[in-house]
Design a protein around this motif. Sequence first.
Motif, short mmCIF file in Angstrom:
data_model
loop_
_atom_site.label_atom_id
_atom_site.label_comp_id
_atom_site.label_asym_id
_atom_site.label_seq_id
_atom_site.Cartn_x
_atom_site.Cartn_y
_atom_site.Cartn_z
N LYS A 104 0.86 -1.17 0.00
CA LYS A 104 0.00 0.00 0.00
C LYS A 104 0.90 1.22 0.00
N GLU A 107 -2.31 5.36 0.19
CA GLU A 107 -3.70 4.87 0.21
C GLU A 107 -4.10 4.09 -1.04
N ARG A 140 -11.95 -4.27 -3.68
CA ARG A 140 -13.19 -3.83 -3.04
C ARG A 140 -13.09 -4.12 -1.55
N ARG A 141 -13.85 -3.42 -0.78
CA ARG A 141 -13.79 -3.52 0.69
C ARG A 141 -14.01 -4.94 1.20
N ASN A 142 -14.84 -5.72 0.53
CA ASN A 142 -15.16 -7.06 0.99
C ASN A 142 -14.25 -8.14 0.41
N ASP A 143 -13.25 -7.74 -0.39
CA ASP A 143 -12.27 -8.71 -0.91
C ASP A 143 -11.40 -9.22 0.23
N CYS A 145 -8.17 -9.86 2.42
CA CYS A 145 -7.00 -9.02 2.64
C CYS A 145 -5.76 -9.66 2.00
N LYS A 152 -11.63 -9.90 5.77
CA LYS A 152 -11.97 -8.97 4.69
C LYS A 152 -11.01 -7.78 4.75
N LEU A 153 -10.70 -7.23 3.58
CA LEU A 153 -9.78 -6.09 3.49
C LEU A 153 -10.24 -4.93 4.37
N LYS A 154 -11.54 -4.64 4.38
CA LYS A 154 -12.04 -3.49 5.13
C LYS A 154 -11.85 -3.64 6.64
N ASN A 158 -6.88 -2.45 5.40
CA ASN A 158 -7.39 -1.25 4.74
C ASN A 158 -7.87 -0.21 5.74
N GLU A 159 -7.68 -0.47 7.04
CA GLU A 159 -8.15 0.46 8.07
C GLU A 159 -7.39 1.76 8.01
#
Length: 159
Positions: A104, A107, A140-143, A145, A152-154, A158-159
């Motif tokens: 990353k 962002e 996507r957020r639900n992919d 990590c 989930k990534l979210k 991804n935080e």
Amino acid sequence: MTLQDTSSCPCGTGLSTPQCCGRYHQGEPAPTPEALMRSRYTAFALTLHDYLLATWHISTRPAALSPDPETQWKGLSIIKSGPDATKASSQAEGGFVHFRAYFKERERWHMLEENSRFVHESGRWWYVDGTPAVVRLKPRRNDPCFCGSGRKLKLCCNE
């Protein structure tokens, strides 16, 4: 994270850093090209630039590495590794590692995919060079990590 940290090693084996890549960072020779690649990935994640330079073959080693505080290494996936069948028996033993590293930066998510070459000389494996390709990812957020946690990534990196 430090070498004394008992959490999972950044390279993704599930072992603690001292049990995994930390021992190579402390001077133990990596036994295979894959072990060296994993320890180099971990060195990138922990910003151990001296180790990266020390394990780079002198024929291709840069004079210095600049730290990049914007880059956060998040996951490593080894696709394939092994001996290099193109090396003649009279030459030093060679090896390769095909990997994907997820990171990353500002962002944005990226994947570095590389076919790396290694050589075994003087009782040690050395990174020679690689053929890298960097791709920007749009997860996507639900992919799942990229770190391999299974979350989930979210809810994870991804935080």
